[in-house]
Design a protein around this motif. Structure first.
Motif, PDB file in Angstrom:
ATOM      1  N   TYR A 242     -16.502   5.005   4.632  1.00 50.60           N
ATOM      2  CA  TYR A 242     -16.422   4.793   3.189  1.00 50.60           C
ATOM      3  C   TYR A 242     -15.350   3.783   2.781  1.00 50.60           C
ATOM      4  O   TYR A 242     -15.498   3.093   1.770  1.00 50.60           O
ATOM      5  N   ILE A 243     -14.258   3.681   3.538  1.00 49.96           N
ATOM      6  CA  ILE A 243     -13.169   2.775   3.124  1.00 49.96           C
ATOM      7  C   ILE A 243     -13.628   1.323   3.061  1.00 49.96           C
ATOM      8  O   ILE A 243     -13.353   0.617   2.078  1.00 49.96           O
ATOM      9  N   PRO A 244     -14.349   0.779   4.066  1.00 50.67           N
ATOM     10  CA  PRO A 244     -14.813  -0.617   3.924  1.00 50.67           C
ATOM     11  C   PRO A 244     -15.762  -0.819   2.752  1.00 50.67           C
ATOM     12  O   PRO A 244     -15.879  -1.938   2.248  1.00 50.67           O
ATOM     13  N   LEU A 245     -16.411   0.195   2.286  1.00 49.85           N
ATOM     14  CA  LEU A 245     -17.332   0.040   1.161  1.00 49.85           C
ATOM     15  C   LEU A 245     -16.615   0.115  -0.183  1.00 49.85           C
ATOM     16  O   LEU A 245     -16.886  -0.696  -1.092  1.00 49.85           O
ATOM     17  N   PHE A 246     -15.708   1.062  -0.340  1.00 51.23           N
ATOM     18  CA  PHE A 246     -15.096   1.311  -1.640  1.00 51.23           C
ATOM     19  C   PHE A 246     -13.787   0.548  -1.859  1.00 51.23           C
ATOM     20  O   PHE A 246     -13.412   0.280  -3.007  1.00 51.23           O
ATOM     21  N   LEU A 247     -13.070   0.205  -0.787  1.00 53.05           N
ATOM     22  CA  LEU A 247     -11.784  -0.453  -0.970  1.00 53.05           C
ATOM     23  C   LEU A 247     -11.895  -1.824  -1.650  1.00 53.05           C
ATOM     24  O   LEU A 247     -11.139  -2.108  -2.582  1.00 53.05           O
ATOM     25  N   PRO A 248     -12.842  -2.701  -1.234  1.00 54.08           N
ATOM     26  CA  PRO A 248     -12.941  -4.005  -1.941  1.00 54.08           C
ATOM     27  C   PRO A 248     -13.282  -3.858  -3.422  1.00 54.08           C
ATOM     28  O   PRO A 248     -12.881  -4.708  -4.234  1.00 54.08           O
ATOM     29  N   MET A 249     -13.996  -2.831  -3.791  1.00 52.81           N
ATOM     30  CA  MET A 249     -14.338  -2.630  -5.192  1.00 52.81           C
ATOM     31  C   MET A 249     -13.199  -1.984  -5.971  1.00 52.81           C
ATOM     32  O   MET A 249     -12.967  -2.307  -7.147  1.00 52.81           O
ATOM     33  N   CYS A 250     -12.467  -1.119  -5.323  1.00 56.65           N
ATOM     34  CA  CYS A 250     -11.434  -0.376  -6.045  1.00 56.65           C
ATOM     35  C   CYS A 250     -10.154  -1.184  -6.254  1.00 56.65           C
ATOM     36  O   CYS A 250      -9.432  -0.943  -7.232  1.00 56.65           O
TER      37      CYS A 250
END
Length: 562
Positions: free
Chosen positions: A528-536
Protein backbone atom coordinates in the motif's frame (compact mmCIF):
# COMPACT_ATOMS: atom_id res chain seq x y z
CA UNK A 1 -1.80 41.74 -5.75
CA UNK A 2 -5.50 40.89 -5.79
CA UNK A 3 -4.96 38.28 -8.50
CA UNK A 4 -2.26 36.58 -6.44
CA UNK A 5 -4.56 36.47 -3.41
CA UNK A 6 -7.36 34.92 -5.47
CA UNK A 7 -5.03 32.28 -6.85
CA UNK A 8 -3.77 31.49 -3.35
CA UNK A 9 -7.32 31.13 -2.02
CA UNK A 10 -8.26 28.93 -4.94
CA UNK A 11 -5.25 26.64 -4.26
CA UNK A 12 -6.20 26.36 -0.62
CA UNK A 13 -9.80 25.46 -1.47
CA UNK A 14 -8.64 22.88 -3.98
CA UNK A 15 -6.30 21.28 -1.45
CA UNK A 16 -9.05 21.24 1.18
CA UNK A 17 -11.51 19.74 -1.29
CA UNK A 18 -9.11 16.98 -2.29
CA UNK A 19 -8.30 16.22 1.34
CA UNK A 20 -12.00 16.15 2.22
CA UNK A 21 -12.78 13.78 -0.66
CA UNK A 22 -9.89 11.50 0.33
CA UNK A 23 -10.78 11.47 4.03
CA UNK A 24 -14.57 11.41 3.79
CA UNK A 25 -15.04 9.26 0.69
CA UNK A 26 -11.80 7.60 -0.37
CA UNK A 27 -10.63 6.20 2.97
CA UNK A 28 -14.06 4.72 3.97
CA UNK A 29 -14.54 3.32 0.48
CA UNK A 30 -11.06 1.74 0.49
CA UNK A 31 -11.62 0.38 4.01
CA UNK A 32 -14.98 -1.09 3.08
CA UNK A 33 -13.82 -2.70 -0.15
CA UNK A 34 -10.64 -4.22 1.36
CA UNK A 35 -11.95 -5.38 4.73
CA UNK A 36 -11.97 -9.14 5.47
CA UNK A 37 -15.42 -10.69 5.45
CA UNK A 38 -15.95 -12.69 8.61
CA UNK A 39 -19.32 -14.32 9.14
CA UNK A 40 -20.68 -14.64 12.67
CA UNK A 41 -19.61 -17.70 14.67
CA UNK A 42 -21.15 -18.99 17.93
CA UNK A 43 -17.97 -18.29 19.91
CA UNK A 44 -19.64 -18.37 23.33
CA UNK A 45 -21.17 -21.78 22.65
CA UNK A 46 -17.83 -23.08 21.39
CA UNK A 47 -16.16 -21.92 24.60
CA UNK A 48 -18.80 -23.76 26.61
CA UNK A 49 -18.12 -26.95 24.65
CA UNK A 50 -14.39 -26.59 25.25
CA UNK A 51 -15.11 -27.34 28.91
CA UNK A 52 -16.49 -30.82 28.25
CA UNK A 53 -18.94 -32.09 30.86
CA UNK A 54 -20.35 -35.43 29.73
CA UNK A 55 -23.04 -37.47 31.43
CA UNK A 56 -23.70 -41.04 30.34
CA UNK A 57 -27.02 -42.46 31.47
CA UNK A 58 -27.67 -46.20 31.40
CA UNK A 59 -30.98 -47.91 32.09
CA UNK A 60 -30.81 -51.23 33.92
CA UNK A 61 -33.78 -53.44 34.70
CA UNK A 62 -33.32 -56.00 37.46
CA UNK A 63 -35.94 -58.76 37.37
CA UNK A 64 -36.36 -61.09 40.35
CA UNK A 65 -37.27 -64.65 39.42
CA UNK A 66 -39.34 -66.92 41.62
CA UNK A 67 -37.47 -67.94 44.74
CA UNK A 68 -35.15 -64.92 44.97
CA UNK A 69 -37.33 -62.62 47.11
CA UNK A 70 -39.70 -63.37 49.95
CA UNK A 71 -43.44 -62.59 49.74
CA UNK A 72 -42.90 -59.69 52.13
CA UNK A 73 -40.18 -58.25 49.88
CA UNK A 74 -42.35 -58.65 46.76
CA UNK A 75 -44.84 -56.15 48.17
CA UNK A 76 -42.25 -53.35 47.90
CA UNK A 77 -41.40 -53.84 44.24
CA UNK A 78 -41.40 -52.41 41.60
CA UNK A 79 -39.21 -49.48 42.52
CA UNK A 80 -36.54 -47.32 40.86
CA UNK A 81 -33.15 -46.23 42.23
CA UNK A 82 -30.70 -43.77 40.67
CA UNK A 83 -26.97 -43.66 41.34
CA UNK A 84 -24.44 -41.08 40.10
CA UNK A 85 -20.72 -41.65 39.75
CA UNK A 86 -18.54 -38.62 38.96
CA UNK A 87 -14.96 -38.56 37.66
CA UNK A 88 -12.79 -35.51 36.94
CA UNK A 89 -10.49 -36.46 34.07
CA UNK A 90 -8.62 -33.14 33.85
CA UNK A 91 -9.31 -29.44 34.36
CA UNK A 92 -11.39 -29.22 31.16
CA UNK A 93 -13.03 -32.65 31.12
CA UNK A 94 -15.38 -34.29 33.61
CA UNK A 95 -17.48 -37.45 33.36
CA UNK A 96 -20.64 -38.43 35.18
CA UNK A 97 -22.21 -41.87 34.98
CA UNK A 98 -25.86 -42.14 35.94
CA UNK A 99 -27.29 -45.62 36.51
CA UNK A 100 -31.07 -45.77 36.68
CA UNK A 101 -32.05 -49.18 38.01
CA UNK A 102 -35.63 -50.44 37.97
CA UNK A 103 -36.54 -53.46 40.07
CA UNK A 104 -39.51 -55.74 39.40
CA UNK A 105 -40.58 -59.37 39.59
CA UNK A 106 -40.64 -61.73 36.61
CA UNK A 107 -43.81 -62.31 34.63
CA UNK A 108 -45.29 -65.77 34.03
CA UNK A 109 -43.82 -65.92 30.49
CA UNK A 110 -40.41 -64.88 31.77
CA UNK A 111 -40.60 -67.60 34.42
CA UNK A 112 -41.30 -70.13 31.66
CA UNK A 113 -38.32 -68.84 29.69
CA UNK A 114 -36.07 -69.18 32.75
CA UNK A 115 -37.09 -72.84 33.03
CA UNK A 116 -35.25 -73.73 29.81
CA UNK A 117 -32.56 -76.44 30.04
CA UNK A 118 -29.61 -74.18 29.24
CA UNK A 119 -28.71 -70.52 29.72
CA UNK A 120 -28.37 -70.01 25.95
CA UNK A 121 -31.91 -71.25 25.34
CA UNK A 122 -33.21 -69.08 28.17
CA UNK A 123 -31.43 -66.06 26.68
CA UNK A 124 -33.09 -66.71 23.30
CA UNK A 125 -36.53 -67.22 24.86
CA UNK A 126 -36.25 -64.00 26.87
CA UNK A 127 -35.21 -62.12 23.73
CA UNK A 128 -38.30 -63.31 21.85
CA UNK A 129 -40.54 -62.00 24.64
CA UNK A 130 -39.23 -58.42 24.48
CA UNK A 131 -36.26 -56.72 22.88
CA UNK A 132 -34.39 -54.25 25.07
CA UNK A 133 -33.69 -50.86 23.52
CA UNK A 134 -30.18 -49.90 22.46
CA UNK A 135 -27.97 -49.00 25.42
CA UNK A 136 -30.11 -50.70 28.10
CA UNK A 137 -29.69 -53.96 30.00
CA UNK A 138 -31.92 -56.50 31.70
CA UNK A 139 -30.47 -58.57 34.56
CA UNK A 140 -32.48 -61.59 35.69
CA UNK A 141 -31.78 -62.63 39.27
CA UNK A 142 -32.18 -66.40 39.54
CA UNK A 143 -32.09 -68.54 42.70
CA UNK A 144 -29.16 -70.67 43.74
CA UNK A 145 -31.14 -73.85 42.98
CA UNK A 146 -31.43 -72.95 39.29
CA UNK A 147 -29.70 -75.38 36.93
CA UNK A 148 -29.12 -72.77 34.20
CA UNK A 149 -25.59 -71.95 35.38
CA UNK A 150 -22.70 -74.25 36.29
CA UNK A 151 -21.62 -74.33 39.92
CA UNK A 152 -18.52 -72.19 39.31
CA UNK A 153 -20.47 -69.48 37.44
CA UNK A 154 -22.52 -66.69 39.03
CA UNK A 155 -23.18 -64.48 35.98
CA UNK A 156 -24.05 -65.49 32.43
CA UNK A 157 -23.72 -62.85 29.70
CA UNK A 158 -25.75 -63.77 26.64
CA UNK A 159 -25.77 -62.69 23.02
CA UNK A 160 -28.42 -60.01 23.54
CA UNK A 161 -28.78 -57.35 26.21
CA UNK A 162 -29.64 -59.88 28.90
CA UNK A 163 -27.66 -61.34 31.80
CA UNK A 164 -28.42 -64.03 34.36
CA UNK A 165 -27.26 -63.37 37.94
CA UNK A 166 -27.30 -66.15 40.51
CA UNK A 167 -28.14 -65.15 44.06
CA UNK A 168 -27.36 -67.33 47.09
CA UNK A 169 -30.04 -68.44 49.53
CA UNK A 170 -28.13 -66.93 52.43
CA UNK A 171 -28.37 -63.55 50.75
CA UNK A 172 -32.12 -63.17 51.02
CA UNK A 173 -32.89 -65.06 54.20
CA UNK A 174 -33.39 -62.73 57.15
CA UNK A 175 -32.72 -59.62 55.11
CA UNK A 176 -34.90 -56.68 54.24
CA UNK A 177 -35.38 -55.58 50.64
CA UNK A 178 -33.04 -52.63 51.21
CA UNK A 179 -30.29 -54.97 52.41
CA UNK A 180 -30.87 -57.27 49.46
CA UNK A 181 -30.60 -54.38 47.00
CA UNK A 182 -27.45 -53.04 48.64
CA UNK A 183 -25.93 -56.50 48.24
CA UNK A 184 -26.96 -56.71 44.59
CA UNK A 185 -25.88 -53.19 43.66
CA UNK A 186 -22.11 -53.81 43.23
CA UNK A 187 -22.77 -57.05 41.32
CA UNK A 188 -25.22 -55.35 38.96
CA UNK A 189 -22.73 -52.53 38.46
CA UNK A 190 -20.06 -55.09 37.58
CA UNK A 191 -22.39 -56.60 34.99
CA UNK A 192 -23.07 -53.13 33.63
CA UNK A 193 -19.35 -52.38 33.25
CA UNK A 194 -18.89 -55.62 31.29
CA UNK A 195 -21.93 -55.27 29.01
CA UNK A 196 -22.31 -51.50 28.65
CA UNK A 197 -19.42 -49.16 29.44
CA UNK A 198 -16.68 -48.72 32.01
CA UNK A 199 -14.66 -45.71 33.07
CA UNK A 200 -11.57 -47.28 31.49
CA UNK A 201 -13.24 -47.54 28.07
CA UNK A 202 -14.59 -43.99 28.17
CA UNK A 203 -11.28 -42.40 29.18
CA UNK A 204 -9.57 -44.41 26.42
CA UNK A 205 -12.06 -42.90 23.97
CA UNK A 206 -10.88 -39.45 25.15
CA UNK A 207 -7.26 -40.20 24.25
CA UNK A 208 -7.13 -37.39 21.66
CA UNK A 209 -8.26 -34.89 24.29
CA UNK A 210 -6.65 -36.03 27.54
CA UNK A 211 -3.50 -37.90 28.46
CA UNK A 212 -4.09 -41.45 29.61
CA UNK A 213 -2.67 -42.66 32.88
CA UNK A 214 0.58 -44.62 32.37
CA UNK A 215 -0.68 -47.30 34.74
CA UNK A 216 -3.60 -48.17 32.48
CA UNK A 217 -1.52 -50.14 29.98
CA UNK A 218 -4.31 -52.43 28.77
CA UNK A 219 -6.58 -49.52 27.91
CA UNK A 220 -3.75 -47.69 26.14
CA UNK A 221 -2.93 -50.80 24.09
CA UNK A 222 -6.58 -51.30 23.11
CA UNK A 223 -7.02 -47.66 22.06
CA UNK A 224 -3.81 -47.75 19.99
CA UNK A 225 -4.75 -51.05 18.30
CA UNK A 226 -8.18 -50.03 17.03
CA UNK A 227 -8.75 -47.61 14.19
CA UNK A 228 -9.98 -44.16 15.11
CA UNK A 229 -13.63 -43.42 14.55
CA UNK A 230 -14.37 -42.64 10.91
CA UNK A 231 -17.51 -42.22 8.77
CA UNK A 232 -16.34 -45.07 6.55
CA UNK A 233 -13.76 -47.83 6.21
CA UNK A 234 -12.23 -49.65 3.24
CA UNK A 235 -11.62 -53.38 3.75
CA UNK A 236 -9.22 -55.11 1.36
CA UNK A 237 -8.59 -58.86 1.21
CA UNK A 238 -5.41 -59.82 -0.64
CA UNK A 239 -4.16 -63.26 -1.64
CA UNK A 240 -0.36 -63.37 -1.96
CA UNK A 241 0.99 -66.08 -4.24
CA UNK A 242 4.79 -65.79 -4.29
CA UNK A 243 5.29 -68.78 -6.61
CA UNK A 244 2.52 -69.33 -9.20
CA UNK A 245 4.66 -72.08 -10.76
CA UNK A 246 4.29 -74.22 -7.62
CA UNK A 247 0.59 -73.85 -6.92
CA UNK A 248 -2.54 -72.50 -8.51
CA UNK A 249 -4.69 -71.06 -5.71
CA UNK A 250 -8.48 -70.90 -5.67
CA UNK A 251 -10.34 -68.93 -2.99
CA UNK A 252 -14.03 -68.16 -2.87
CA UNK A 253 -13.57 -64.74 -1.34
CA UNK A 254 -16.95 -63.42 -2.47
CA UNK A 255 -18.87 -66.27 -0.85
CA UNK A 256 -16.73 -66.10 2.28
CA UNK A 257 -17.35 -62.36 2.67
CA UNK A 258 -21.10 -62.87 2.34
CA UNK A 259 -21.07 -65.70 4.89
CA UNK A 260 -18.65 -64.44 7.53
CA UNK A 261 -18.00 -60.69 7.12
CA UNK A 262 -21.26 -59.16 5.91
CA UNK A 263 -23.30 -60.24 8.99
CA UNK A 264 -20.85 -58.34 11.19
CA UNK A 265 -20.81 -55.29 8.94
CA UNK A 266 -24.62 -55.19 8.88
CA UNK A 267 -24.61 -55.05 12.68
CA UNK A 268 -21.97 -52.28 12.56
CA UNK A 269 -23.94 -50.20 10.02
CA UNK A 270 -24.93 -47.54 12.62
CA UNK A 271 -21.25 -46.86 13.27
CA UNK A 272 -19.85 -46.43 9.76
CA UNK A 273 -20.11 -47.35 6.09
CA UNK A 274 -17.97 -50.22 4.83
CA UNK A 275 -16.76 -51.12 1.36
CA UNK A 276 -14.96 -54.38 0.52
CA UNK A 277 -12.66 -55.33 -2.32
CA UNK A 278 -10.23 -58.17 -2.99
CA UNK A 279 -7.18 -58.83 -5.12
CA UNK A 280 -4.62 -61.52 -5.92
CA UNK A 281 -0.94 -60.58 -6.05
CA UNK A 282 1.55 -62.82 -7.80
CA UNK A 283 5.26 -63.01 -6.98
CA UNK A 284 4.62 -61.01 -3.80
CA UNK A 285 7.22 -61.85 -1.15
CA UNK A 286 7.16 -61.06 2.56
CA UNK A 287 10.50 -59.28 2.44
CA UNK A 288 11.90 -61.30 5.36
CA UNK A 289 13.85 -64.52 4.93
CA UNK A 290 12.42 -67.19 7.26
CA UNK A 291 14.78 -69.36 9.26
CA UNK A 292 14.77 -73.13 9.01
CA UNK A 293 14.19 -74.95 12.30
CA UNK A 294 15.66 -78.42 11.95
CA UNK A 295 13.98 -79.63 15.15
CA UNK A 296 10.56 -79.08 13.62
CA UNK A 297 11.54 -79.45 9.95
CA UNK A 298 9.82 -76.16 9.22
CA UNK A 299 10.60 -72.53 8.48
CA UNK A 300 9.81 -69.97 11.16
CA UNK A 301 9.21 -66.25 11.48
CA UNK A 302 10.05 -64.82 14.90
CA UNK A 303 8.02 -62.04 16.50
CA UNK A 304 10.90 -59.54 16.27
CA UNK A 305 10.99 -59.87 12.46
CA UNK A 306 7.25 -59.42 11.89
CA UNK A 307 7.57 -55.62 11.90
CA UNK A 308 9.72 -55.85 8.76
CA UNK A 309 7.14 -57.88 6.86
CA UNK A 310 4.54 -55.17 6.30
CA UNK A 311 6.48 -52.43 4.46
CA UNK A 312 7.64 -54.52 1.45
CA UNK A 313 4.16 -56.04 1.08
CA UNK A 314 2.35 -52.72 1.49
CA UNK A 315 4.15 -51.29 -1.54
CA UNK A 316 2.41 -53.92 -3.69
CA UNK A 317 -1.07 -53.45 -2.27
CA UNK A 318 -1.89 -50.16 -3.97
CA UNK A 319 -4.19 -47.50 -2.54
CA UNK A 320 -7.62 -46.11 -3.20
CA UNK A 321 -6.92 -42.48 -4.06
CA UNK A 322 -10.62 -41.74 -4.52
CA UNK A 323 -11.37 -42.28 -0.83
CA UNK A 324 -9.96 -40.72 2.32
CA UNK A 325 -11.34 -43.45 4.57
CA UNK A 326 -8.96 -45.69 6.55
CA UNK A 327 -8.04 -48.98 4.89
CA UNK A 328 -8.06 -52.30 6.74
CA UNK A 329 -5.73 -54.77 5.00
CA UNK A 330 -6.11 -58.53 5.40
CA UNK A 331 -3.44 -60.59 3.66
CA UNK A 332 -3.42 -64.35 3.10
CA UNK A 333 0.11 -65.48 2.32
CA UNK A 334 0.71 -68.94 0.83
CA UNK A 335 4.43 -69.83 1.07
CA UNK A 336 6.20 -71.29 -1.93
CA UNK A 337 7.22 -74.91 -2.03
CA UNK A 338 10.83 -74.14 -1.01
CA UNK A 339 9.80 -72.35 2.23
CA UNK A 340 6.93 -74.53 3.36
CA UNK A 341 5.70 -75.13 5.98
CA UNK A 342 6.14 -71.66 7.46
CA UNK A 343 5.14 -70.99 11.07
CA UNK A 344 4.98 -67.78 13.12
CA UNK A 345 6.53 -67.84 16.60
CA UNK A 346 5.57 -65.56 19.47
CA UNK A 347 8.01 -63.80 21.80
CA UNK A 348 8.34 -67.04 23.81
CA UNK A 349 9.42 -68.91 20.66
CA UNK A 350 6.16 -70.85 20.74
CA UNK A 351 4.19 -71.53 17.59
CA UNK A 352 1.17 -69.24 17.16
CA UNK A 353 -1.93 -71.48 16.82
CA UNK A 354 -3.62 -69.25 14.22
CA UNK A 355 -0.34 -68.75 12.31
CA UNK A 356 -1.32 -65.09 11.93
CA UNK A 357 -0.57 -61.68 13.41
CA UNK A 358 -2.06 -58.19 13.16
CA UNK A 359 -0.58 -54.71 13.10
CA UNK A 360 -2.39 -51.92 15.00
CA UNK A 361 -4.39 -49.58 12.77
CA UNK A 362 -3.22 -51.39 9.64
CA UNK A 363 -4.58 -54.94 9.32
CA UNK A 364 -3.58 -58.56 9.64
CA UNK A 365 -1.54 -61.24 7.86
CA UNK A 366 -2.17 -64.99 7.94
CA UNK A 367 0.23 -67.64 6.66
CA UNK A 368 -1.58 -70.56 5.00
CA UNK A 369 0.57 -73.64 4.55
CA UNK A 370 -0.18 -76.02 1.67
CA UNK A 371 2.81 -78.37 1.91
CA UNK A 372 0.45 -81.34 2.42
CA UNK A 373 -0.66 -80.96 -1.19
CA UNK A 374 2.88 -81.55 -2.47
CA UNK A 375 2.96 -85.31 -2.96
CA UNK A 376 5.86 -87.21 -4.55
CA UNK A 377 3.92 -87.46 -7.80
CA UNK A 378 2.38 -83.99 -7.75
CA UNK A 379 2.27 -82.17 -11.06
CA UNK A 380 3.19 -78.51 -10.79
CA UNK A 381 1.43 -76.15 -10.54
CA UNK A 382 -0.78 -77.88 -7.95
CA UNK A 383 -4.44 -76.83 -7.80
CA UNK A 384 -5.29 -75.85 -4.22
CA UNK A 385 -8.68 -74.88 -2.82
CA UNK A 386 -8.28 -72.72 0.26
CA UNK A 387 -10.37 -73.49 3.34
CA UNK A 388 -12.16 -70.15 3.67
CA UNK A 389 -13.84 -71.08 6.98
CA UNK A 390 -10.43 -71.39 8.62
CA UNK A 391 -9.15 -68.18 7.03
CA UNK A 392 -12.21 -66.08 7.74
CA UNK A 393 -12.27 -67.21 11.37
CA UNK A 394 -8.87 -65.56 11.83
CA UNK A 395 -9.69 -62.46 9.79
CA UNK A 396 -12.99 -61.98 11.63
CA UNK A 397 -11.22 -62.00 15.00
CA UNK A 398 -8.67 -59.48 13.71
CA UNK A 399 -11.42 -57.31 12.26
CA UNK A 400 -13.15 -57.17 15.64
CA UNK A 401 -9.97 -55.99 17.32
CA UNK A 402 -9.16 -53.38 14.69
CA UNK A 403 -12.68 -51.92 14.85
CA UNK A 404 -12.53 -51.61 18.62
CA UNK A 405 -14.70 -54.56 19.71
CA UNK A 406 -13.03 -55.38 23.00
CA UNK A 407 -12.34 -59.01 23.83
CA UNK A 408 -10.95 -58.59 27.33
CA UNK A 409 -11.12 -61.44 29.83
CA UNK A 410 -14.36 -61.43 31.86
CA UNK A 411 -14.25 -61.07 35.64
CA UNK A 412 -14.08 -64.20 37.81
CA UNK A 413 -17.19 -66.40 37.89
CA UNK A 414 -18.49 -64.76 34.68
CA UNK A 415 -19.46 -66.85 31.65
CA UNK A 416 -19.72 -65.00 28.32
CA UNK A 417 -21.62 -66.67 25.50
CA UNK A 418 -19.51 -67.35 22.39
CA UNK A 419 -19.91 -65.20 19.28
CA UNK A 420 -22.92 -65.89 17.12
CA UNK A 421 -22.93 -66.01 13.33
CA UNK A 422 -23.22 -62.21 13.30
CA UNK A 423 -19.72 -61.95 14.78
CA UNK A 424 -20.78 -59.52 17.53
CA UNK A 425 -23.27 -59.60 20.38
CA UNK A 426 -25.84 -56.87 20.90
CA UNK A 427 -24.20 -55.72 24.12
CA UNK A 428 -20.78 -55.61 22.41
CA UNK A 429 -22.30 -53.32 19.78
CA UNK A 430 -23.71 -51.09 22.52
CA UNK A 431 -20.35 -51.01 24.26
CA UNK A 432 -18.67 -49.92 21.03
CA UNK A 433 -21.36 -47.31 20.37
CA UNK A 434 -20.82 -45.75 23.81
CA UNK A 435 -17.08 -45.44 23.15
CA UNK A 436 -17.49 -44.12 19.60
CA UNK A 437 -20.09 -41.54 20.67
CA UNK A 438 -17.74 -40.15 23.32
CA UNK A 439 -14.78 -40.30 20.93
CA UNK A 440 -16.70 -38.42 18.22
CA UNK A 441 -17.82 -35.75 20.68
CA UNK A 442 -14.28 -35.30 22.02
CA UNK A 443 -12.78 -35.11 18.52
CA UNK A 444 -15.40 -32.69 17.22
CA UNK A 445 -15.04 -30.37 20.23
CA UNK A 446 -11.25 -30.36 19.85
CA UNK A 447 -11.54 -29.61 16.12
CA UNK A 448 -14.09 -26.85 16.47
CA UNK A 449 -12.24 -25.26 19.42
CA UNK A 450 -8.95 -25.30 17.50
CA UNK A 451 -10.67 -23.69 14.52
CA UNK A 452 -12.13 -20.93 16.69
CA UNK A 453 -8.69 -20.23 18.20
CA UNK A 454 -7.09 -20.16 14.75
CA UNK A 455 -9.63 -17.71 13.38
CA UNK A 456 -9.26 -15.52 16.46
CA UNK A 457 -5.46 -15.38 16.15
CA UNK A 458 -5.39 -14.69 12.40
CA UNK A 459 -7.81 -11.83 11.92
CA UNK A 460 -7.45 -11.50 8.15
CA UNK A 461 -8.75 -14.97 7.30
CA UNK A 462 -12.06 -14.81 5.47
CA UNK A 463 -14.91 -16.63 7.20
CA UNK A 464 -17.48 -17.18 4.49
CA UNK A 465 -21.08 -18.16 5.09
CA UNK A 466 -20.43 -21.82 4.23
CA UNK A 467 -17.84 -22.17 6.99
CA UNK A 468 -20.08 -20.38 9.47
CA UNK A 469 -22.92 -22.73 8.56
CA UNK A 470 -20.71 -25.80 9.07
CA UNK A 471 -19.47 -24.50 12.43
CA UNK A 472 -23.01 -23.75 13.60
CA UNK A 473 -24.14 -27.18 12.42
CA UNK A 474 -21.28 -28.85 14.30
CA UNK A 475 -22.05 -26.93 17.49
CA UNK A 476 -25.76 -27.78 17.26
CA UNK A 477 -25.04 -31.47 16.63
CA UNK A 478 -22.60 -31.54 19.55
CA UNK A 479 -25.17 -30.05 21.88
CA UNK A 480 -27.76 -32.59 20.73
CA UNK A 481 -25.31 -35.48 21.12
CA UNK A 482 -24.44 -34.44 24.66
CA UNK A 483 -28.13 -34.08 25.50
CA UNK A 484 -28.97 -37.51 24.06
CA UNK A 485 -26.16 -39.11 26.07
CA UNK A 486 -27.62 -37.56 29.20
CA UNK A 487 -31.02 -38.99 28.28
CA UNK A 488 -29.57 -42.43 27.56
CA UNK A 489 -30.61 -42.40 23.88
CA UNK A 490 -27.48 -44.09 22.58
CA UNK A 491 -28.48 -44.47 18.94
CA UNK A 492 -29.42 -40.80 18.54
CA UNK A 493 -26.31 -39.70 20.43
CA UNK A 494 -24.11 -41.66 18.03
CA UNK A 495 -25.89 -40.22 14.99
CA UNK A 496 -25.55 -36.62 16.20
CA UNK A 497 -21.90 -37.16 17.13
CA UNK A 498 -21.19 -38.45 13.61
CA UNK A 499 -22.86 -35.37 12.12
CA UNK A 500 -20.80 -33.15 14.44
CA UNK A 501 -17.46 -34.65 13.48
CA UNK A 502 -18.28 -34.46 9.76
CA UNK A 503 -19.35 -30.80 9.95
CA UNK A 504 -16.37 -29.79 12.10
CA UNK A 505 -13.86 -31.42 9.76
CA UNK A 506 -15.48 -29.89 6.68
CA UNK A 507 -15.15 -26.47 8.29
CA UNK A 508 -11.60 -27.02 9.53
CA UNK A 509 -10.25 -28.32 6.22
CA UNK A 510 -12.10 -25.86 3.98
CA UNK A 511 -9.69 -24.66 1.22
CA UNK A 512 -10.64 -21.01 1.79
CA UNK A 513 -9.00 -21.14 5.23
CA UNK A 514 -5.51 -21.73 3.87
CA UNK A 515 -3.15 -19.28 5.54
CA UNK A 516 -1.14 -18.86 2.33
CA UNK A 517 -4.09 -17.06 0.73
CA UNK A 518 -3.60 -14.06 3.05
CA UNK A 519 -0.83 -11.53 3.66
CA UNK A 520 0.70 -10.54 6.99
CA UNK A 521 0.65 -6.87 8.00
CA UNK A 522 4.23 -6.09 6.91
CA UNK A 523 3.45 -7.28 3.38
CA UNK A 524 0.33 -5.13 3.31
CA UNK A 525 2.39 -2.05 4.15
CA UNK A 526 4.85 -2.96 1.41
CA UNK A 527 1.98 -3.06 -1.08
CA UNK A 528 0.00 0.00 0.00
CA UNK A 529 2.82 2.49 0.69
CA UNK A 530 3.97 2.78 -2.98
CA UNK A 531 0.36 3.40 -3.98
CA UNK A 532 -0.76 5.90 -1.34
CA UNK A 533 2.46 7.75 -0.48
CA UNK A 534 2.81 9.67 -3.81
CA UNK A 535 -0.79 10.81 -3.49
CA UNK A 536 -0.70 11.68 0.18
CA UNK A 537 2.53 13.74 0.19
CA UNK A 538 1.15 16.66 -1.92
CA UNK A 539 -2.07 16.68 0.06
CA UNK A 540 -0.23 16.71 3.38
CA UNK A 541 2.13 19.48 2.20
CA UNK A 542 -0.82 21.55 1.00
CA UNK A 543 -2.59 21.11 4.33
CA UNK A 544 0.57 22.08 6.21
CA UNK A 545 0.89 25.16 3.97
CA UNK A 546 -2.72 26.15 4.70
CA UNK A 547 -2.16 25.76 8.45
CA UNK A 548 1.05 27.77 8.24
CA UNK A 549 -0.68 30.61 6.33
CA UNK A 550 -3.53 30.65 8.82
CA UNK A 551 -1.09 31.04 11.71
CA UNK A 552 0.76 33.81 9.83
CA UNK A 553 -2.44 35.78 9.31
CA UNK A 554 -3.38 35.34 12.95
CA UNK A 555 -0.02 36.79 14.04
CA UNK A 556 -0.39 39.76 11.65
CA UNK A 557 -3.86 40.56 13.06
CA UNK A 558 -2.52 40.53 16.60
CA UNK A 559 0.38 42.83 15.54
CA UNK A 560 -2.01 45.37 13.95
CA UNK A 561 -4.23 45.31 17.00
CA UNK A 562 -1.25 46.10 19.24
Amino acid sequence: MATTEVERRRGQLAALSIAAVVILIGVPLWWRTTETYRAWLPVSQIQELANLQLQLSADVEVVFARGTVTPEQQKKVPLTLTQDDEHVVDEDTALRYRYETRYRTATIMEEDALNQPTAAEADLSLHTLSESPCGSLVVYVIPESSSLLPEDVDVYVGQRRTALLRIGAQTRVGRTLEQLLSHLEPRVKQVLQVMSFSHTDITAALSDRVRLSPGNKESIADSMRAFKSSPGYEITFSLLNPDPKSHRLHWDIEGAVQTYIQPLLRKLAPLANFSIDSQTLYYAMLGVNPRFDSSRSAYTLNSDSLAHVINPVEARLGSNAASSNPVLNFLLYVPDAHHSPLHINDHKKQEVPSNAFHSPRWGGIMVYNVNDFYGPEAAFPVDINIDMAKVMGVFLAQLRLLLGVQSSAPPPRFLVAPCSSAGIADWELDRLMWSRSVENIATATTTITSLAQLLDQIGNIVINDNIAQQVSSAVTSLQLAVAELESGNLRFALQYSKEAILASERAFFDPSLLHLLYFPDDQKFAIYIPLFLPMCVPILLSLLKIVSDARQRRREKHAKAD
